[in-house]
Scaffold this active site. Structure first.
Site, PDB file in Angstrom:
ATOM      1  N   LYS A  47       1.221  -7.855  12.900  1.00  0.00           N
ATOM      2  CA  LYS A  47       0.079  -7.037  12.470  1.00  0.00           C
ATOM      3  C   LYS A  47      -1.143  -7.550  13.233  1.00  0.00           C
ATOM      4  O   LYS A  47      -1.496  -8.722  13.101  1.00  0.00           O
ATOM      5  CB  LYS A  47      -0.119  -7.163  10.957  1.00  0.00           C
ATOM      6  CG  LYS A  47      -1.226  -6.276  10.423  1.00  0.00           C
ATOM      7  CD  LYS A  47      -1.284  -6.281   8.894  1.00  0.00           C
ATOM      8  CE  LYS A  47      -2.422  -5.398   8.406  1.00  0.00           C
ATOM      9  NZ  LYS A  47      -2.500  -5.286   6.958  1.00  0.00           N
ATOM     10  N   THR A  92       1.946  -4.339   4.220  1.00  0.00           N
ATOM     11  CA  THR A  92       1.892  -4.578   5.666  1.00  0.00           C
ATOM     12  C   THR A  92       1.485  -6.012   6.018  1.00  0.00           C
ATOM     13  O   THR A  92       1.821  -6.489   7.093  1.00  0.00           O
ATOM     14  CB  THR A  92       0.901  -3.611   6.345  1.00  0.00           C
ATOM     15  OG1 THR A  92      -0.385  -3.786   5.760  1.00  0.00           O
ATOM     16  CG2 THR A  92       1.349  -2.187   6.210  1.00  0.00           C
ATOM     17  N   ASP A  93       0.769  -6.677   5.113  1.00  0.00           N
ATOM     18  CA  ASP A  93       0.206  -7.986   5.490  1.00  0.00           C
ATOM     19  C   ASP A  93       1.258  -8.991   5.954  1.00  0.00           C
ATOM     20  O   ASP A  93       1.036  -9.740   6.896  1.00  0.00           O
ATOM     21  CB  ASP A  93      -0.578  -8.593   4.311  1.00  0.00           C
ATOM     22  CG  ASP A  93      -1.901  -7.882   4.078  1.00  0.00           C
ATOM     23  OD1 ASP A  93      -2.218  -6.958   4.847  1.00  0.00           O
ATOM     24  OD2 ASP A  93      -2.622  -8.264   3.136  1.00  0.00           O
ATOM     25  N   THR A 106       0.814  -1.220   0.000  1.00  0.00           N
ATOM     26  CA  THR A 106       0.000   0.000   0.000  1.00  0.00           C
ATOM     27  C   THR A 106       0.846   1.267   0.000  1.00  0.00           C
ATOM     28  O   THR A 106       0.469   2.268  -0.600  1.00  0.00           O
ATOM     29  CB  THR A 106      -0.940  -0.010   1.227  1.00  0.00           C
ATOM     30  OG1 THR A 106      -1.786  -1.142   1.103  1.00  0.00           O
ATOM     31  CG2 THR A 106      -1.792   1.234   1.294  1.00  0.00           C
TER      32      THR A 106
HETATM   33  N1  GLU Z   1      -2.160  -6.856   0.905  1.00  0.00           N
HETATM   34  C1  GLU Z   1      -1.239  -5.870   0.506  1.00  0.00           C
HETATM   35  C2  GLU Z   1       0.172  -6.120   1.028  1.00  0.00           C
HETATM   36  O1  GLU Z   1       0.376  -6.605   2.113  1.00  0.00           O
HETATM   37  C3  GLU Z   1      -1.666  -4.502   0.880  1.00  0.00           C
HETATM   38  C4  GLU Z   1      -1.707  -4.286   2.366  1.00  0.00           C
HETATM   39  C5  GLU Z   1      -0.788  -3.208   2.809  1.00  0.00           C
HETATM   40  O2  GLU Z   1       0.240  -2.899   2.249  1.00  0.00           O
HETATM   41  O3  GLU Z   1      -1.166  -2.650   3.800  1.00  0.00           O
HETATM   42  O4  GLU Z   1       1.075  -5.812   0.313  1.00  0.00           O
END
Ligand code: GLU
Length: 424
Positions: free
Chosen positions: A247, A170-171, A94
């Site tokens: 997370k 973040t995932d 993201t």
């Molecule tokens: N699912 C995606 C990832 O982990 C977007 C989530 C994010 O970056 O917060 O890359």
């Protein structure tokens, strides 16, 4: 006059002035993203639009004219001002995303250089070098991606970087943070940062997270850390140890928490100051070491009441070399699973037990099932997070083929994943 995406414009409508960056817009319509993070749209025939800055070239002649950056590039070019060198490696997620207005979906499109251009304050903190490692959502990462990223991080440190920032989805950021923690012994900070909300959404956390990450990258915290919002406000970011972070929320900006440890510290966003809470490895103490070996055939298996232990057989039959069990409470699986644990350890497949409680320490010496699990050869994962234990298993089995040596390494604290005294 035609306005391009990314132009900074001033729009006057009914006596009110709006300023912002031009977003993808339709004919006779202009959409801007304002400094507040909110978007606004106008019919072009009902407003007066003035171009303030066109792709970095100011319309009124002055550097940063029309924008309110505290210190811009001019400050940086002052002779004699030497900023630390920081490499910013982008992987996707993201923090590197924007809405694709054709599909409405959020996709990874920004490179490290785009991030630097979008957050000019970064240039006040360090002399950045951007490098694109990948443009993927982090659910698509695997152990090979971790190795490629780690190699790039090491190359940047060898080339003289005073710190490295990795922008990441973040995932699965905690898995990558753990992987880098085991693979690299670092003399400088390696900081992972992401964002929960993309740059073109109101209340995006990308700029604050990136700025706080930059502060950590030039600090003396020479560890792999994750830097993300500490609260739902824009006040401070927390600095989490790479092996102790998880997370814990799907969408909140303060989704990342240190588990079984305090965060290493916090970064005050407004003052750009760092306060630390626990011991950490100081800059320059470790010399750079890189041990990239990883065994991908390891699995994290969650035990649930009544779960069929034959699932463990599937892993053994498919050539898996290490298993992490996410047990209940102090670290239990049902009695029916115990012969299967024995079968794995007899086949020299190490088995580590962690807890789905996440908080607290494994103790398999209290109840009968736990004692029998230990007799079958299971190793207590102490206060290691299940995901970190998985990455540790992958790394350990990538370092040695000897079962006894692997067991010895799995029991010891390698990169802060096991603490002596678990936080209450
Ligand atoms: N699912 C995606 C990832 O982990 C977007 C989530 C994010 O970056 O917060 O890359």
């Amino acid at each position: 006059m035609e306005f391009k995406q990314g132009d900074w414009v001033r729009i006057e409508k009914d006596g009110t002035v709006y300023e912002g960056k031009v977003m993808p817009s339709m004919e006779r319509y202009i959409a801007i993203k304002m400094k507040s993070g909110y978007n606004a749209g106008f019919s072009t025939d009902k407003v007066r639009i003035t171009l303030m800055e066109s792709n970095g070239e100011t319309a009124n002649g002055g550097k940063n004219g029309g924008k309110e950056h505290k210190n811009g590039d001019a400050e940086l070019s002052k002779p004699g001002k030497k900023l630390p060198k920081v490499a910013i490696l982008s992987t996707g997620g993201t923090i590197a995303s924007k809405i694709d207005y054709r599909t409405g979906a959020v996709t990874s499109q920004f490179t490290a250089d785009d991030i630097l251009a979008a957050i000019p304050e970064l240039k006040e903190i360090a002399d950045f070098k951007g490098r694109v490692i990948s443009s993927i959502l982090s659910e698509n990462m695997d152990s090979e991606s971790w190795q490629n990223l780690a190699r790039a991080v090491v190359e940047e440190i060898e080339a003289g970087a005073d710190g490295v920032i990795v922008t990441h989805g973040t995932d699965t950021m905690m898995y990558t943070a753990a992987a880098l923690s085991f693979m690299i012994e670092t003399p400088v900070p390696i900081v992972l940062v992401g964002s929960q909300r993309s740059a073109d959404r109101p209340s995006s956390d990308n700029a604050m997270n990136a700025i706080c990450a930059a502060c950590v990258s030039i600090s003396d915290i020479a560890e792999v850390s994750v830097v993300m919002h500490g609260t739902t406000s824009d006040d401070f970011c927390e600095i989490h140890r790479g092996t102790k972070v998880r997370k814990m929320h799907t969408s909140c900006r303060n989704a990342f928490k240190s588990v079984n440890s305090l965060p290493i510290g916090v970064v005050d966003y407004n003052k750009r100051e760092i306060k630390t809470f626990i011991d950490y490895t100081r800059r320059g103490v470790s010399s750079l070491k890189f041990k990239p070996g990883m065994e991908p055939k390891c699995a994290l298996v969650k035990f649930t009441p009544g779960a069929d232990p034959a699932i463990l057989d599937c892993y053994l039959e498919n050539g898996y070399r290490g298993l992490i069990l996410e047990g209940t409470g102090l670290g239990h699986v049902s009695t029916k699973w115990i012969p299967f644990i024995q079968k794995a350890t007899d086949a020299k497949i190490p088995v580590i037990v962690t807890s789905q409680c996440l908080n607290g320490r494994i103790c398999d010496r209290v109840y009968d099932t736990g004692r029998d699990m230990l007799k079958a050869g299971a190793i207590e994962g102490e206060d290691t997070l299940p995901e970190t234990a998985l990455v540790k298993m992958m790394w350990v089995l990538g370092q040695t083929n000897e079962f006894d040596k692997a067991i010895e390494m799995l029991r010891e604290d390698i990169s802060g994943e096991i603490t002596e005294c678990t936080l209450k």
